[in-house]
Design a protein around this motif. Structure first.
Motif, PDB file in Angstrom:
ATOM      1  N   ASP A   1       0.222  -0.619  -0.029  1.00  0.00           N
ATOM      2  CA  ASP A   1       0.024  -0.064   0.072  1.00  0.00           C
ATOM      3  C   ASP A   1       0.627   1.175   0.283  1.00  0.00           C
ATOM      4  N   VAL A   2       0.825   1.919  -0.731  1.00  0.00           N
ATOM      5  CA  VAL A   2       1.366   3.316  -0.922  1.00  0.00           C
ATOM      6  C   VAL A   2       0.372   4.868   0.094  1.00  0.00           C
ATOM      7  N   VAL A   3       1.297   4.934   0.471  1.00  0.00           N
ATOM      8  CA  VAL A   3       0.757   6.604   1.025  1.00  0.00           C
ATOM      9  C   VAL A   3       1.689   7.790   0.766  1.00  0.00           C
ATOM     10  N   LEU A   4       0.896   8.952   0.105  1.00  0.00           N
ATOM     11  CA  LEU A   4       1.806  10.153  -0.849  1.00  0.00           C
ATOM     12  C   LEU A   4       1.480  11.261   0.021  1.00  0.00           C
ATOM     13  N   ASP A   5       2.291  11.039   0.766  1.00  0.00           N
ATOM     14  CA  ASP A   5       2.622  12.245   2.554  1.00  0.00           C
ATOM     15  C   ASP A   5       3.104  14.153   1.068  1.00  0.00           C
ATOM     16  N   LEU A   6       1.730  14.693   1.019  1.00  0.00           N
ATOM     17  CA  LEU A   6       1.778  15.617   0.088  1.00  0.00           C
ATOM     18  C   LEU A   6       2.541  17.138   1.194  1.00  0.00           C
ATOM     19  N   SER A   7       2.690  16.657   2.725  1.00  0.00           N
ATOM     20  CA  SER A   7       2.471  18.173   3.089  1.00  0.00           C
ATOM     21  C   SER A   7       3.627  19.290   3.132  1.00  0.00           C
ATOM     22  N   ARG A   8       3.988  18.826   2.459  1.00  0.00           N
ATOM     23  CA  ARG A   8       5.809  19.922   1.798  1.00  0.00           C
ATOM     24  C   ARG A   8       5.173  20.095   0.407  1.00  0.00           C
ATOM     25  N   VAL A   9       3.835  20.217  -0.470  1.00  0.00           N
ATOM     26  CA  VAL A   9       3.609  20.120  -2.051  1.00  0.00           C
ATOM     27  C   VAL A   9       2.528  21.016  -1.159  1.00  0.00           C
ATOM     28  N   GLY A  10       2.608  22.322  -2.214  1.00  0.00           N
ATOM     29  CA  GLY A  10       1.923  23.571  -2.227  1.00  0.00           C
ATOM     30  C   GLY A  10       1.006  22.878  -3.856  1.00  0.00           C
ATOM     31  N   MET A  11       2.011  23.420  -4.598  1.00  0.00           N
ATOM     32  CA  MET A  11       0.990  23.921  -6.154  1.00  0.00           C
ATOM     33  C   MET A  11       1.671  22.023  -6.930  1.00  0.00           C
ATOM     34  N   ILE A  12       0.558  21.667  -7.469  1.00  0.00           N
ATOM     35  CA  ILE A  12       0.429  20.079  -8.366  1.00  0.00           C
ATOM     36  C   ILE A  12       0.167  20.597  -9.759  1.00  0.00           C
ATOM     37  N   ASP A  13       0.941  20.653 -10.490  1.00  0.00           N
ATOM     38  CA  ASP A  13       0.119  20.657 -12.228  1.00  0.00           C
ATOM     39  C   ASP A  13       0.414  19.352 -13.391  1.00  0.00           C
ATOM     40  N   SER A  14      -0.501  19.755 -14.151  1.00  0.00           N
ATOM     41  CA  SER A  14      -0.951  18.332 -15.224  1.00  0.00           C
ATOM     42  C   SER A  14      -0.420  17.716 -15.238  1.00  0.00           C
ATOM     43  N   THR A  15       1.135  17.257 -15.656  1.00  0.00           N
ATOM     44  CA  THR A  15       1.728  16.498 -15.196  1.00  0.00           C
ATOM     45  C   THR A  15       2.015  15.079 -14.066  1.00  0.00           C
ATOM     46  N   GLY A  16       2.193  16.334 -13.305  1.00  0.00           N
ATOM     47  CA  GLY A  16       1.777  16.009 -11.872  1.00  0.00           C
ATOM     48  C   GLY A  16       0.581  14.634 -11.310  1.00  0.00           C
ATOM     49  N   LEU A  17      -0.134  15.226 -11.672  1.00  0.00           N
ATOM     50  CA  LEU A  17      -1.857  15.092 -10.793  1.00  0.00           C
ATOM     51  C   LEU A  17      -1.726  13.348 -12.445  1.00  0.00           C
ATOM     52  N   GLY A  18      -1.394  13.997 -13.631  1.00  0.00           N
ATOM     53  CA  GLY A  18      -1.233  12.758 -14.230  1.00  0.00           C
ATOM     54  C   GLY A  18      -0.561  11.194 -13.892  1.00  0.00           C
TER      55      GLY A  18
END
Length: 202
Positions: A126-143
């Motif tokens: 199982d995978v947990v992606l901790d986004l606590s240091r991420v403010g922005m995401i673009d279309s590439t990241g969303l994909g």
């Protein structure tokens, strides 16, 4: 605005913020006029999934990857981290892979995150992606997030997000992906939920 209505009905013109190149497309699937993710993906562009930029055409993506432009210096805001120092911290906690990106997710760091996600998912965890240091995401990241979720499901595993910023939550909601991903406020919540799962594993 970097996206303007096209000359034909139901089309938009996507304008590159770097070179000014433009392409016309139909923002299919979603009725919201501010969402241009489908146009970006269809034409190989990168940038914000919304009409408000930045957006980069394929030529400028290559140029940016080869020779990153000197950033504009704004004394009133903290400097953007050097993409070369961007990383993904990986931890193994109770059989769960926890990935923590070091900052915003865009095309400049996509390869690093793609490799980390692929390694985690193919490890049959199982995978947990901790986004606590991420403010922005673009279309590439969303994909990348969508693909990781799909790959995890194919392996009968869970992929979830932790502590997304308001911007990331807005992107997920606007793209109607907020009901697709499991989202938690804190890492401990995600780990507790995964530990309590009773779904049989393949």
């Amino acid at each position: 605005m970097t996206v303007v209505p096209g000359l034909r009905a139901d089309t938009v013109n996507l304008i590159c913020d770097h070179c000014g190149d433009a392409v016309e497309g139909i923002p299919a699937v979603l009725p919201e006029p501010d969402v241009v993710w489908t146009v970006i993906g269809e034409h190989g562009w990168d940038g914000s999934p919304f009409a408000v930029g930045p957006h980069r055409c394929p030529g400028c993506i290559v140029a940016t990857l080869v020779t990153p432009p000197a950033p504009d210096v704004d004394p009133g805001s903290p400097p953007r981290p050097d993409p070369d120092g961007w990383r993904v911290d990986v931890e193994e906690i109770a059989g769960v892979r926890v990935l923590t990106p070091a900052g915003d997710i865009d095309v400049l760091v996509a390869d690093v995150l793609r490799e980390a996600l692929t390694t985690a998912v193919t490890a049959d965890r199982d995978v947990v992606l901790d986004l606590s240091r991420v403010g922005m995401i673009d279309s590439t990241g969303l994909g990348l997030l969508v693909r990781a979720h799909r790959d995890a499901r194919q392996r009968n595993r869970t992929f979830c997000l932790v502590a997304p910023s308001r911007f990331v939550l807005t992107v997920l909601h606007t793209m109607r992906l907020d009901s697709v991903f499991l989202v938690f406020d804190h890492r401990t919540q995600a780990l507790t939920c995964l530990a309590a799962e009773t779904t049989p594993r393949g």
